[in-house]
Design an enzyme around this catalytic site. Sequence first.
Site, PDB file in Angstrom:
ATOM      1  N   ARG A  56     160.632 141.456  51.529  1.00 49.56           N
ATOM      2  CA  ARG A  56     159.707 142.393  52.184  1.00 49.56           C
ATOM      3  C   ARG A  56     158.965 143.227  51.153  1.00 49.56           C
ATOM      4  NH1 ARG A  56     161.089 147.119  53.817  1.00 49.56           N
ATOM      5  NH2 ARG A  56     163.210 146.630  54.473  1.00 49.56           N
ATOM      6  N   TYR A 108     136.527 143.443  68.111  1.00 45.12           N
ATOM      7  CA  TYR A 108     137.696 142.736  68.640  1.00 45.12           C
ATOM      8  C   TYR A 108     138.563 143.738  69.411  1.00 45.12           C
ATOM      9  CZ  TYR A 108     141.944 140.012  68.948  1.00 45.12           C
ATOM     10  OH  TYR A 108     143.046 139.352  69.427  1.00 45.12           O
ATOM     11  N   ASP A 179     135.784 142.569  59.037  1.00 43.71           N
ATOM     12  CA  ASP A 179     136.571 141.518  59.691  1.00 43.71           C
ATOM     13  C   ASP A 179     135.751 140.234  59.550  1.00 43.71           C
ATOM     14  OD1 ASP A 179     137.721 139.698  61.443  1.00 43.71           O
ATOM     15  OD2 ASP A 179     138.212 141.204  62.961  1.00 43.71           O
ATOM     16  N   LYS A 204     142.983 131.966  63.174  1.00 42.61           N
ATOM     17  CA  LYS A 204     141.781 131.271  63.654  1.00 42.61           C
ATOM     18  C   LYS A 204     141.339 130.181  62.670  1.00 42.61           C
ATOM     19  CE  LYS A 204     142.319 134.401  66.788  1.00 42.61           C
ATOM     20  NZ  LYS A 204     141.645 135.687  66.744  1.00 42.61           N
TER      21      LYS A 204
END
Length: 384
Positions: A56, A108, A179, A204
């Site tokens: 992490r 979005y 974005d 995507k």
Amino acid sequence: MDVSLAGRNYAHIMDDISSSTWVVSGGRTSAPGDPLNVPITLASNYRAGTQRGYSRGEGTPTWEALEDLVGGLEGGRAISFSSGMAAAAAVINLLSTGTHIALPEDCYHGVASLVDEGVDKGRWSATRIAGDDTAAWVDVARTADLLWLESPSNPLLAVSDVPAIVRAERRPGALVVVDNTFATPLNQRPLGVGADIVMHSATKFLGGHSDLLAGVLVTRDDAVFAALHNQRHHGGATPGALESYLVTRGIRTLAVRMRRSEANAMDLAERLEDHPEVLKVRYPGLPSHGAYEVAQRVLGGPGAMMSFDIEGSAERATAFCDALRIVQHATSLGGVESTMERRAGTPGQEHLPPTLVRFSVGIEDVDDLWRDILQALEVSTRHG
Ligand SMILES: *Cc1c(COP(=O)(O)O)cnc(C)c1O
């Protein structure tokens, strides 16, 4: 915090290699005897003695292969996340109380909701601006602490003049985020014109096969990188090992997928525009598109996304989507398979034109796609 293991900064070494080569050659191993592809490393914990202790905090080789690949494509230093929204949240979490955010009108909806929640809790204020209203963006740049751009936008395909907005006079410390999910780094590289952070829903086009969730942020600024890295370290929205591997693999074919989808999209946009039952087609490659001139100047290509309004009722538009046989009636986008959805039918999107159908154009045979669209238009006429 030590981030020395994390992604290299590709700000200045990508000028002499084309993206369609880098998607194939970046993010690989290099020692003799290594497999060509960085393998899937399933590890949370590492033997002591190096800087890598816990995934992490210090990552895995599999995440880093993806980060090198996307860092090179965007020309910066990348950090991967569990989803596009996790990446967006890492940016929004950087904001202090009392800041002012500017974001697109048809942003979005997940990102807009996240910002709205903060507004409701009194944390910050937000202004919504049409993505293609350059003058309004230049104006808001003087007062905003974060300019969140999404171009082309989802689902109205508004194209922002990113270079002009980035050049606008800004408040000290103000960040411009783009974005870049719809354009992909093949068609737009915002860091190169001075944007601070690029965000991707790798779910995507980067992944390209509708089989995973992942997100990526890229920046050239080491301090911003460290702050975003800290968000992942402490927020915990780390990418999966399999997902990182699959996005890396998906990106290998990004250039061929994108160019094929784009050729299909251009062809279908023109045919749809000529169809008497299609009222409006929004596609950056069409001269009728409101931002055509800007798109020609700032985008490397028109992309694989469009939306169009069907004549008749919302019921007819839904019936049209249901009648499709090759195009999948589904909400997500950016895969090899074409998908369509009536957007106003999804929660939070009721403000959109009622018969607007969003179309993510895949790599199928274009004449098969067209025949499918024609038969679905025909079948759906019964629903008025
Ligand atoms: C899907 C999407 C997101 C959110 O990404 P997830 O991977 O679904 O979390 C953000 N922006 C755009 C433009 C998207 O299409």
